[in-house]
Design a protein around this motif. Sequence first.
Motif, PDB file in Angstrom:
ATOM      1  N   PHE A  34     -25.559  17.731  28.220  1.00 58.62           N
ATOM      2  CA  PHE A  34     -26.772  18.487  27.891  1.00 58.62           C
ATOM      3  C   PHE A  34     -27.988  17.705  28.392  1.00 58.62           C
ATOM      4  O   PHE A  34     -28.897  18.272  28.985  1.00 58.62           O
ATOM      5  N   GLY A  35     -27.999  16.415  28.139  1.00 51.79           N
ATOM      6  CA  GLY A  35     -29.116  15.568  28.581  1.00 51.79           C
ATOM      7  C   GLY A  35     -29.230  15.514  30.089  1.00 51.79           C
ATOM      8  O   GLY A  35     -30.335  15.597  30.641  1.00 51.79           O
ATOM      9  N   ILE A  36     -28.100  15.369  30.770  1.00 47.13           N
ATOM     10  CA  ILE A  36     -28.119  15.350  32.235  1.00 47.13           C
ATOM     11  C   ILE A  36     -28.615  16.697  32.759  1.00 47.13           C
ATOM     12  O   ILE A  36     -29.413  16.757  33.699  1.00 47.13           O
ATOM     13  N   SER A  37     -28.173  17.785  32.135  1.00 47.24           N
ATOM     14  CA  SER A  37     -28.613  19.129  32.545  1.00 47.24           C
ATOM     15  C   SER A  37     -30.116  19.292  32.343  1.00 47.24           C
ATOM     16  O   SER A  37     -30.804  19.888  33.190  1.00 47.24           O
ATOM     17  N   LEU A  38     -30.640  18.782  31.237  1.00 47.75           N
ATOM     18  CA  LEU A  38     -32.080  18.850  30.986  1.00 47.75           C
ATOM     19  C   LEU A  38     -32.852  18.007  32.000  1.00 47.75           C
ATOM     20  O   LEU A  38     -33.889  18.440  32.514  1.00 47.75           O
ATOM     21  N   LEU A  39     -32.333  16.828  32.325  1.00 43.94           N
ATOM     22  CA  LEU A  39     -32.976  15.998  33.353  1.00 43.94           C
ATOM     23  C   LEU A  39     -33.040  16.739  34.687  1.00 43.94           C
ATOM     24  O   LEU A  39     -34.079  16.723  35.370  1.00 43.94           O
ATOM     25  N   LEU A  40     -31.941  17.378  35.065  1.00 42.73           N
ATOM     26  CA  LEU A  40     -31.914  18.118  36.327  1.00 42.73           C
ATOM     27  C   LEU A  40     -32.863  19.317  36.297  1.00 42.73           C
ATOM     28  O   LEU A  40     -33.426  19.697  37.315  1.00 42.73           O
ATOM     29  N   VAL A  48     -30.328  25.054  32.827  1.00 40.55           N
ATOM     30  CA  VAL A  48     -29.653  24.098  31.938  1.00 40.55           C
ATOM     31  C   VAL A  48     -28.216  24.522  31.643  1.00 40.55           C
ATOM     32  O   VAL A  48     -27.276  23.733  31.786  1.00 40.55           O
ATOM     33  N   GLY A  49     -28.018  25.771  31.216  1.00 34.27           N
ATOM     34  CA  GLY A  49     -26.681  26.227  30.826  1.00 34.27           C
ATOM     35  C   GLY A  49     -25.690  26.224  31.971  1.00 34.27           C
ATOM     36  O   GLY A  49     -24.549  25.771  31.825  1.00 34.27           O
ATOM     37  N   THR A  51     -25.898  24.493  34.803  1.00 30.69           N
ATOM     38  CA  THR A  51     -25.679  23.103  35.223  1.00 30.69           C
ATOM     39  C   THR A  51     -24.692  22.430  34.284  1.00 30.69           C
ATOM     40  O   THR A  51     -23.785  21.708  34.724  1.00 30.69           O
ATOM     41  N   PHE A  52     -24.849  22.681  32.995  1.00 30.24           N
ATOM     42  CA  PHE A  52     -23.942  22.108  31.999  1.00 30.24           C
ATOM     43  C   PHE A  52     -22.492  22.523  32.276  1.00 30.24           C
ATOM     44  O   PHE A  52     -21.579  21.694  32.264  1.00 30.24           O
ATOM     45  N   ILE A  53     -22.282  23.796  32.545  1.00 33.94           N
ATOM     46  CA  ILE A  53     -20.924  24.282  32.832  1.00 33.94           C
ATOM     47  C   ILE A  53     -20.366  23.597  34.071  1.00 33.94           C
ATOM     48  O   ILE A  53     -19.223  23.127  34.074  1.00 33.94           O
ATOM     49  N   LEU A  54     -21.158  23.497  35.127  1.00 34.73           N
ATOM     50  CA  LEU A  54     -20.689  22.880  36.375  1.00 34.73           C
ATOM     51  C   LEU A  54     -20.387  21.388  36.205  1.00 34.73           C
ATOM     52  O   LEU A  54     -19.419  20.883  36.774  1.00 34.73           O
ATOM     53  N   LEU A  55     -21.205  20.692  35.437  1.00 33.56           N
ATOM     54  CA  LEU A  55     -20.966  19.260  35.216  1.00 33.56           C
ATOM     55  C   LEU A  55     -19.655  19.011  34.475  1.00 33.56           C
ATOM     56  O   LEU A  55     -19.073  17.932  34.576  1.00 33.56           O
ATOM     57  N   ASN A  56     -19.186  20.003  33.758  1.00 27.92           N
ATOM     58  CA  ASN A  56     -17.969  19.852  32.968  1.00 27.92           C
ATOM     59  C   ASN A  56     -16.683  19.936  33.786  1.00 27.92           C
ATOM     60  O   ASN A  56     -15.632  19.534  33.303  1.00 27.92           O
ATOM     61  N   ILE A  57     -16.755  20.452  34.978  1.00 30.62           N
ATOM     62  CA  ILE A  57     -15.532  20.674  35.767  1.00 30.62           C
ATOM     63  C   ILE A  57     -14.685  19.409  35.903  1.00 30.62           C
ATOM     64  O   ILE A  57     -13.478  19.459  35.636  1.00 30.62           O
ATOM     65  N   PRO A  58     -15.240  18.239  36.281  1.00 34.91           N
ATOM     66  CA  PRO A  58     -14.381  17.045  36.376  1.00 34.91           C
ATOM     67  C   PRO A  58     -13.744  16.655  35.041  1.00 34.91           C
ATOM     68  O   PRO A  58     -12.589  16.213  35.000  1.00 34.91           O
ATOM     69  N   VAL A  59     -14.477  16.835  33.947  1.00 36.15           N
ATOM     70  CA  VAL A  59     -13.926  16.484  32.630  1.00 36.15           C
ATOM     71  C   VAL A  59     -12.808  17.446  32.265  1.00 36.15           C
ATOM     72  O   VAL A  59     -11.799  17.046  31.688  1.00 36.15           O
ATOM     73  N   TYR A  60     -12.967  18.732  32.625  1.00 36.56           N
ATOM     74  CA  TYR A  60     -11.902  19.705  32.361  1.00 36.56           C
ATOM     75  C   TYR A  60     -10.621  19.269  33.063  1.00 36.56           C
ATOM     76  O   TYR A  60      -9.534  19.323  32.502  1.00 36.56           O
ATOM     77  N   MET A  61     -10.761  18.870  34.322  1.00 41.72           N
ATOM     78  CA  MET A  61      -9.566  18.463  35.085  1.00 41.72           C
ATOM     79  C   MET A  61      -8.894  17.258  34.435  1.00 41.72           C
ATOM     80  O   MET A  61      -7.672  17.212  34.321  1.00 41.72           O
ATOM     81  N   TYR A  62      -9.706  16.306  34.027  1.00 44.29           N
ATOM     82  CA  TYR A  62      -9.165  15.118  33.373  1.00 44.29           C
ATOM     83  C   TYR A  62      -8.491  15.482  32.053  1.00 44.29           C
ATOM     84  O   TYR A  62      -7.385  15.019  31.748  1.00 44.29           O
ATOM     85  N   ALA A  63      -9.147  16.309  31.267  1.00 44.54           N
ATOM     86  CA  ALA A  63      -8.603  16.711  29.970  1.00 44.54           C
ATOM     87  C   ALA A  63      -7.313  17.506  30.133  1.00 44.54           C
ATOM     88  O   ALA A  63      -6.389  17.373  29.334  1.00 44.54           O
ATOM     89  N   TYR A  64      -7.232  18.322  31.169  1.00 48.48           N
ATOM     90  CA  TYR A  64      -6.030  19.126  31.391  1.00 48.48           C
ATOM     91  C   TYR A  64      -4.817  18.235  31.608  1.00 48.48           C
ATOM     92  O   TYR A  64      -3.740  18.492  31.069  1.00 48.48           O
ATOM     93  N   GLY A  82     -22.837  26.851  27.283  1.00 45.96           N
ATOM     94  CA  GLY A  82     -23.684  27.097  28.452  1.00 45.96           C
ATOM     95  C   GLY A  82     -24.275  28.499  28.447  1.00 45.96           C
ATOM     96  O   GLY A  82     -25.461  28.693  28.733  1.00 45.96           O
ATOM     97  N   ILE A  83     -23.461  29.476  28.092  1.00 46.81           N
ATOM     98  CA  ILE A  83     -23.936  30.867  28.042  1.00 46.81           C
ATOM     99  C   ILE A  83     -24.988  31.034  26.938  1.00 46.81           C
ATOM    100  O   ILE A  83     -26.028  31.673  27.152  1.00 46.81           O
ATOM    101  N   MET A  84     -24.734  30.437  25.770  1.00 44.43           N
ATOM    102  CA  MET A  84     -25.704  30.572  24.675  1.00 44.43           C
ATOM    103  C   MET A  84     -27.029  29.879  25.009  1.00 44.43           C
ATOM    104  O   MET A  84     -28.095  30.373  24.648  1.00 44.43           O
ATOM    105  N   ILE A  85     -26.961  28.765  25.723  1.00 43.17           N
ATOM    106  CA  ILE A  85     -28.195  28.100  26.147  1.00 43.17           C
ATOM    107  C   ILE A  85     -29.001  29.042  27.037  1.00 43.17           C
ATOM    108  O   ILE A  85     -30.212  29.179  26.886  1.00 43.17           O
ATOM    109  N   GLU A  86     -28.312  29.711  27.971  1.00 42.50           N
ATOM    110  CA  GLU A  86     -29.013  30.643  28.868  1.00 42.50           C
ATOM    111  C   GLU A  86     -29.517  31.875  28.118  1.00 42.50           C
ATOM    112  O   GLU A  86     -30.630  32.337  28.362  1.00 42.50           O
ATOM    113  N   LEU A  87     -28.715  32.415  27.209  1.00 43.21           N
ATOM    114  CA  LEU A  87     -29.124  33.611  26.471  1.00 43.21           C
ATOM    115  C   LEU A  87     -30.304  33.351  25.533  1.00 43.21           C
ATOM    116  O   LEU A  87     -31.102  34.248  25.260  1.00 43.21           O
TER     117      LEU A  87
END
Length: 189
Positions: A34-40, A48-49, A51-64, A82-87
């Motif tokens: 969230f902080g990195i997304s706000l900085l960007l 913000v929302g 960017t947050f979703i996109l930043l999560n992709i590497p973590v998703y792969m690792y978690a999987y 991410g969707i709620m942040i945008e909405l």
Amino acid sequence: MLKKFAIIGFGSTMIGIGINGFILPLHIINGGFFGISLLLKYILGFKVGMTFILLNIPVYMYAYKSDPEYFFNGVMGAICSGIMIELLVPLNGMFHLSVLSSVIIGAVIIGSGVGVMLRNHISPGGMDLLALLIAKWSRMNVGLIMFVMDAVIIITGLFLLQDVKLFYSLVIVAIVGLLASLITTRNIE
């Protein structure tokens, strides 16, 4: 399954309200992705929302690879957050409080949403998911892990934006980490 969706809906809504209503208008940051997304957003104008979703992709792969249950919960939590942040962007500028009041209220709202999700092994994504995985392996408290990672992000933000007001971000991280820690360790019957 319905309980899981209700928890994700509640947590994501709280995060969206806290960020848009109290953090974003002050041009301060939260921790984690969230902080990195706000900085960007502040530096490059990114959404913000999304960017947050996109930043999560590497973590998703690792978690999987490490824990598929955390992966699926993290994907649902991050996408919904991410969707709620945008909405909830229309909340930006709606509340006119002092900086300290906004910081405290925003952090309590975000921390409540994050804590409820983490208590139910649902991550809002990003570094919270990574903190959950680290906590599972190390038996360290997830709130403490989140605090350390968030402090690093905020210090980076201070160097990049050179705005003294970002010191308030440390208060946000402390409150969110404390609430997440209390909510995830307290026995609620």
